[in-house]
Design a protein around this motif. Sequence first.
Motif: not given
Length: 319
Positions: A109-123
């Motif tokens: 999720a973090k990697l995609l966020s770094d590419m510009g996709v806002p991402t939120i994780g749910i555990p």
Amino acid sequence: MHKIGVLTSGGDAPGMNAAIRAVVRKAIFHGLQVAGIKRGFQGLIQGDIIDMDLGSVGDIIHRGGTMLFTARSDEFRTEQGREKAFQQVQEHGIDGLIVIGGDGSFRGAKLLSDMGVPTIGIPGTIDNDIPCTEFTIGFDTAINTVIDLVDKIRDTATSHERTYVIEVMGRNAGDIALVAGVSVGAESILIPEEKYDMIKVVEKLKRGAARGKKHSIILVAEGAGKGFAIGEVIRELTGWETRVTVLGHIQRGGSPSAFDRMLASKMGAYAVDLLKAGERAKMVGTMGGQLQATDITEALATPRKPDLTLYHLADALSI
Ligand code: F6P
């Protein structure tokens, strides 16, 4: 933001469906469109994406597993794989992504966020091994499954006056063994986070036997050792009839508990609110029962500690 995507990734956990339902319904409540991505990051790479509406998450809140399926993707670990995933996000007009899974999924999720996709994780994992949240979705159901199974094993252990080693899941974390172990009154709990000495474990078992104890339960997290090997050591050191049960994937299935359904519903809805508010690279958690958002980077860098007071409590109560 017009359209959000949702996926489940890594090992499944009871309550993931309730989280998907909450994401879809809360997004539609806000007037957003929702894309369901099948088979985690691998499905994203392959464009295995469906439109979701209110009805597509009907009749799933009580079901274990994940209706979106889940997978572990080696391809997503490569730059080319992530590039393909990014292209799919763009082609499907996805403005934000919600990832339900464990720490590996959060790294993705973090990697995609770094590419510009806002991402939120749910555990979502039965292991409860994510920092910055008291509980992960699926943990409560899993410990209740373990308790039920160990209670059943205890019946036969008592009848035959046997020692039982029961191996539970938890590759890196002893939470399942700890919480279930205290709840079933296990004589010993072995977890990956704490060193143990088999000589001392056996001395304790012998003290119990000398006091008239007819049976013993040793709960071992898979990350702390193999149940069969531990059973063999106990047999050699005591000469007692010792049996071993590995509970395995049965711990990952079943209808989610009330706690997991509630947690999943709250976290799913909150994740949508965060995306809508412009947040990115955050993970949802609870502390003191309150929802909170933490930077994924911070969460992944935070050392995770099990509740060792439980470990000492178990020791004190099983002298
Ligand atoms: O879901 C987490 C977990 O249950 C770990 O405790 C366990 O080691 C692992 O998944 C096994 O998963 P799989 O068999 O799917 O690789």
